[in-house]
Design a protein around this motif. Structure first.
Motif, PDB file in Angstrom:
ATOM      1  N   HIS A 203     -30.184   5.048 -35.978  1.00 31.84           N
ATOM      2  CA  HIS A 203     -29.371   5.920 -36.823  1.00 31.84           C
ATOM      3  C   HIS A 203     -27.942   5.387 -36.781  1.00 31.84           C
ATOM      4  O   HIS A 203     -27.301   5.397 -35.740  1.00 31.84           O
ATOM      5  CB  HIS A 203     -29.416   7.359 -36.306  1.00 31.84           C
ATOM      6  CG  HIS A 203     -28.776   8.339 -37.233  1.00 31.84           C
ATOM      7  ND1 HIS A 203     -29.434   8.887 -38.319  1.00 31.84           N
ATOM      8  CD2 HIS A 203     -27.524   8.877 -37.262  1.00 31.84           C
ATOM      9  CE1 HIS A 203     -28.629   9.718 -38.950  1.00 31.84           C
ATOM     10  NE2 HIS A 203     -27.459   9.725 -38.331  1.00 31.84           N
ATOM     11  N   GLY A 204     -27.468   4.899 -37.923  1.00 22.62           N
ATOM     12  CA  GLY A 204     -26.176   4.214 -37.942  1.00 22.62           C
ATOM     13  C   GLY A 204     -26.294   2.841 -37.299  1.00 22.62           C
ATOM     14  O   GLY A 204     -25.473   2.488 -36.444  1.00 22.62           O
ATOM     15  N   LEU A 205     -27.279   2.070 -37.714  1.00 25.48           N
ATOM     16  CA  LEU A 205     -27.565   0.788 -37.068  1.00 25.48           C
ATOM     17  C   LEU A 205     -26.410  -0.192 -37.158  1.00 25.48           C
ATOM     18  O   LEU A 205     -26.133  -0.921 -36.200  1.00 25.48           O
ATOM     19  CB  LEU A 205     -28.825   0.163 -37.675  1.00 25.48           C
ATOM     20  CG  LEU A 205     -30.167   0.636 -37.111  1.00 25.48           C
ATOM     21  CD1 LEU A 205     -31.313   0.018 -37.898  1.00 25.48           C
ATOM     22  CD2 LEU A 205     -30.283   0.281 -35.636  1.00 25.48           C
ATOM     23  N   ASP A 206     -25.747  -0.241 -38.300  1.00 25.50           N
ATOM     24  CA  ASP A 206     -24.649  -1.206 -38.447  1.00 25.50           C
ATOM     25  C   ASP A 206     -23.551  -0.938 -37.416  1.00 25.50           C
ATOM     26  O   ASP A 206     -22.963  -1.873 -36.865  1.00 25.50           O
ATOM     27  CB  ASP A 206     -24.068  -1.138 -39.864  1.00 25.50           C
ATOM     28  CG  ASP A 206     -25.014  -1.736 -40.898  1.00 25.50           C
ATOM     29  OD1 ASP A 206     -25.929  -2.484 -40.503  1.00 25.50           O
ATOM     30  OD2 ASP A 206     -24.847  -1.442 -42.098  1.00 25.50           O
ATOM     31  N   HIS A 207     -23.287   0.324 -37.139  1.00 24.75           N
ATOM     32  CA  HIS A 207     -22.276   0.694 -36.156  1.00 24.75           C
ATOM     33  C   HIS A 207     -22.696   0.231 -34.760  1.00 24.75           C
ATOM     34  O   HIS A 207     -21.889  -0.336 -34.008  1.00 24.75           O
ATOM     35  CB  HIS A 207     -22.073   2.212 -36.180  1.00 24.75           C
ATOM     36  CG  HIS A 207     -21.028   2.699 -35.246  1.00 24.75           C
ATOM     37  ND1 HIS A 207     -21.315   3.475 -34.146  1.00 24.75           N
ATOM     38  CD2 HIS A 207     -19.676   2.522 -35.230  1.00 24.75           C
ATOM     39  CE1 HIS A 207     -20.196   3.761 -33.496  1.00 24.75           C
ATOM     40  NE2 HIS A 207     -19.190   3.190 -34.126  1.00 24.75           N
ATOM     41  N   ASP A 208     -23.963   0.450 -34.397  1.00 25.70           N
ATOM     42  CA  ASP A 208     -24.441   0.033 -33.084  1.00 25.70           C
ATOM     43  C   ASP A 208     -24.474  -1.491 -32.952  1.00 25.70           C
ATOM     44  O   ASP A 208     -24.097  -2.045 -31.909  1.00 25.70           O
ATOM     45  CB  ASP A 208     -25.843   0.596 -32.826  1.00 25.70           C
ATOM     46  CG  ASP A 208     -25.827   2.095 -32.553  1.00 25.70           C
ATOM     47  OD1 ASP A 208     -24.731   2.640 -32.321  1.00 25.70           O
ATOM     48  OD2 ASP A 208     -26.898   2.720 -32.570  1.00 25.70           O
ATOM     49  N   LEU A 209     -24.914  -2.172 -34.007  1.00 29.21           N
ATOM     50  CA  LEU A 209     -24.969  -3.633 -33.956  1.00 29.21           C
ATOM     51  C   LEU A 209     -23.565  -4.229 -33.876  1.00 29.21           C
ATOM     52  O   LEU A 209     -23.345  -5.215 -33.171  1.00 29.21           O
ATOM     53  CB  LEU A 209     -25.714  -4.171 -35.183  1.00 29.21           C
ATOM     54  CG  LEU A 209     -27.218  -3.884 -35.223  1.00 29.21           C
ATOM     55  CD1 LEU A 209     -27.813  -4.293 -36.570  1.00 29.21           C
ATOM     56  CD2 LEU A 209     -27.950  -4.607 -34.096  1.00 29.21           C
ATOM     57  N   LEU A 212     -22.278  -4.350 -30.424  1.00 35.21           N
ATOM     58  CA  LEU A 212     -22.826  -5.435 -29.609  1.00 35.21           C
ATOM     59  C   LEU A 212     -22.452  -6.807 -30.161  1.00 35.21           C
ATOM     60  O   LEU A 212     -22.846  -7.830 -29.582  1.00 35.21           O
ATOM     61  CB  LEU A 212     -24.359  -5.317 -29.550  1.00 35.21           C
ATOM     62  CG  LEU A 212     -24.898  -4.106 -28.773  1.00 35.21           C
ATOM     63  CD1 LEU A 212     -26.408  -3.968 -29.008  1.00 35.21           C
ATOM     64  CD2 LEU A 212     -24.610  -4.248 -27.284  1.00 35.21           C
ATOM     65  N   GLY A 213     -21.737  -6.826 -31.275  1.00 35.39           N
ATOM     66  CA  GLY A 213     -21.373  -8.106 -31.888  1.00 35.39           C
ATOM     67  C   GLY A 213     -22.569  -8.818 -32.481  1.00 35.39           C
ATOM     68  O   GLY A 213     -22.632 -10.052 -32.456  1.00 35.39           O
ATOM     69  N   MET A 214     -23.514  -8.051 -33.044  1.00 32.53           N
ATOM     70  CA  MET A 214     -24.757  -8.613 -33.558  1.00 32.53           C
ATOM     71  C   MET A 214     -24.897  -8.397 -35.060  1.00 32.53           C
ATOM     72  O   MET A 214     -24.231  -7.550 -35.649  1.00 32.53           O
ATOM     73  CB  MET A 214     -25.969  -7.949 -32.870  1.00 32.53           C
ATOM     74  CG  MET A 214     -26.172  -8.287 -31.432  1.00 32.53           C
ATOM     75  SD  MET A 214     -27.615  -7.397 -30.787  1.00 32.53           S
ATOM     76  CE  MET A 214     -28.906  -7.953 -31.938  1.00 32.53           C
ATOM     77  N   ASP A 215     -25.815  -9.159 -35.624  1.00 31.28           N
ATOM     78  CA  ASP A 215     -26.226  -8.974 -37.011  1.00 31.28           C
ATOM     79  C   ASP A 215     -27.748  -9.057 -37.039  1.00 31.28           C
ATOM     80  O   ASP A 215     -28.362  -9.657 -36.139  1.00 31.28           O
ATOM     81  CB  ASP A 215     -25.607 -10.048 -37.903  1.00 31.28           C
ATOM     82  CG  ASP A 215     -25.849  -9.779 -39.379  1.00 31.28           C
ATOM     83  OD1 ASP A 215     -26.140  -8.620 -39.727  1.00 31.28           O
ATOM     84  OD2 ASP A 215     -25.752 -10.724 -40.182  1.00 31.28           O
ATOM     85  N   TYR A 216     -28.347  -8.446 -38.061  1.00 32.59           N
ATOM     86  CA  TYR A 216     -29.802  -8.489 -38.200  1.00 32.59           C
ATOM     87  C   TYR A 216     -30.113  -8.356 -39.680  1.00 32.59           C
ATOM     88  O   TYR A 216     -29.419  -7.621 -40.400  1.00 32.59           O
ATOM     89  CB  TYR A 216     -30.446  -7.346 -37.403  1.00 32.59           C
ATOM     90  CG  TYR A 216     -31.891  -7.596 -37.015  1.00 32.59           C
ATOM     91  CD1 TYR A 216     -32.247  -8.733 -36.282  1.00 32.59           C
ATOM     92  CD2 TYR A 216     -32.899  -6.702 -37.353  1.00 32.59           C
ATOM     93  CE1 TYR A 216     -33.557  -8.955 -35.903  1.00 32.59           C
ATOM     94  CE2 TYR A 216     -34.221  -6.915 -36.975  1.00 32.59           C
ATOM     95  CZ  TYR A 216     -34.540  -8.047 -36.257  1.00 32.59           C
ATOM     96  OH  TYR A 216     -35.864  -8.283 -35.875  1.00 32.59           O
ATOM     97  N   PRO A 217     -31.132  -9.065 -40.182  1.00 31.91           N
ATOM     98  CA  PRO A 217     -31.419  -9.023 -41.620  1.00 31.91           C
ATOM     99  C   PRO A 217     -31.680  -7.602 -42.116  1.00 31.91           C
ATOM    100  O   PRO A 217     -32.375  -6.817 -41.460  1.00 31.91           O
ATOM    101  CB  PRO A 217     -32.673  -9.896 -41.745  1.00 31.91           C
ATOM    102  CG  PRO A 217     -32.623 -10.814 -40.566  1.00 31.91           C
ATOM    103  CD  PRO A 217     -32.007 -10.013 -39.468  1.00 31.91           C
ATOM    104  N   ALA A 218     -31.146  -7.278 -43.286  1.00 35.94           N
ATOM    105  CA  ALA A 218     -31.269  -5.918 -43.829  1.00 35.94           C
ATOM    106  C   ALA A 218     -32.724  -5.532 -44.052  1.00 35.94           C
ATOM    107  O   ALA A 218     -33.093  -4.365 -43.881  1.00 35.94           O
ATOM    108  CB  ALA A 218     -30.482  -5.823 -45.134  1.00 35.94           C
TER     109      ALA A 218
END
Length: 334
Positions: A203-209, A212-218
């Motif tokens: 929930h709010g994945l972009d904020h959590d990522l 952590l300084g991470m990215d993940y494919p949409a």
């Protein structure tokens, strides 16, 4: 019929939308369906509201043919809260994670403390990753890269001693989470093909990522904050809180004061995802209107050159042609 075709072009109605079990009305979100059925709305549809009151489930909004069937359903639909922190079963092994095809599904949750001069800058200080069976794959305090100016102890339960030597560095936490998500695949490879990589729920994945300084494919993210059927009625740009979604869709409460563990957020997001994924749309086993990805434009779904043909079609035929403007989670099991 011309007006109906124009309506279908604008609405993106499909069999994947929440739908009234009494009259069959399509709604853009579960909130809109609740209003239609009389959940706090000043203008519900009276006939549907009365039937739903007698034979409807207030969590999944399904309508049953008899009250006996409803009572049997409620036992499975009403969920209990996640185990307390002292009851958590830790499983650091990444073996045997199943469900959802390919590499399976995991949920991510983070708790933030405050950085910056006024303590309003969110800084990740605790992270948790669980599998589809609610087992913990990774959980740790995280040592922030910048000084913490507000620990938000009343909500996070985090003290300065938690973020000292025993806490993982941001780099280590990021590496552990990436290893779980990639599941042995190369990072560049999952940009175009999933292979064994895992679906990420939260929930709010972009904020959590970002924390952590991470990215993940949409295409591998399943965010309960941005999934259209779970968003607010008033605006498709506004998210419901995880607390509200858990209470209204799962039947129990989270974040009720006191110290919050990210495991609770992970479990709630995973249960919401699994409930939405389990929905079956269409007739006779057919997944209608979403055999492929959403159309690139409205014109692709209802091209102008077919206007005369479209106007001769029945509403059911137009619905079969229409596709939603989002990817339904039920397709994760297809």
């Amino acid at each position: 019929m011309e007006h109906l075709v124009e309506h279908m072009r604008a609405s993106h109605h499909s069999a994947h939308e929440p739908r009234c079990g009494v009259c069959g009305k399509h709604c853009r979100s579960l909130d809109a369906l609740r209003d239609h059925l009389g959940f706090g709305s000043v203008l519900p549809k009276a006939g549907c509201a009365s039937v739903f009151t007698a034979r409807g489930c207030q969590l999944c909004l399904a309508v049953f043919p008899a009250s006996g069937a409803l009572r049997a359903h409620r036992a499975a639909c009403q969920l209990s809260s996640a185990p307390t922190q002292s009851q958590l079963t830790r499983s650091m092994s990444r073996m045997g994670i199943q469900g959802g095809g390919h590499g399976g599904v995991v949920a991510l949750g983070c708790k933030m403390v405050g950085g910056g001069s006024d303590g309003t800058l969110d800084v990740c200080a605790r992270v948790c990753v669980i599998d589809e069976h609610e087992n913990i794959l990774f959980e740790s305090f995280v040592k922030p890269l910048i000084p913490v100016t507000h620990y938000r102890y009343e909500m996070t339960g985090i003290r300065p001693e938690h973020l000292r030597d025993s806490a993982a560095t941001v780099k280590l936490a990021r590496k552990r989470v990436e290893d779980i998500l990639l599941n042995g695949e190369e990072p560049w490879k999952i940009r175009t093909a999933r292979c064994n990589a895992r679906i990420l729920v939260g929930h709010g994945l972009d904020h959590d990522l970002d924390g952590l300084g991470m990215d993940y494919p949409a295409y591998l993210k399943r965010d309960t904050a941005t999934y259209p059927p779970l968003m607010k009625t008033s605006s498709r740009l506004m998210s419901n809180s995880l607390k509200f979604l858990t209470k209204s869709c799962l039947g129990y409460e989270i974040q009720n004061g006191g110290h919050q563990h990210p495991y609770d957020d992970c479990v709630a997001a995973m249960r919401l995802y699994k409930r939405m994924r389990a929905l079956r749309h269409g007739f006779m086993g057919e997944v209608m209107g979403c055999a492929g990805p959403p159309p690139a434009s409205v014109a692709e779904a209802f091209p102008a050159w077919r206007q005369r043909e479209l106007e001769r079609m029945s509403p059911e035929e137009l619905l079969r042609m229409s596709k939603p403007d989002y990817r339904c989670w039920c397709l994760d099991d297809v």
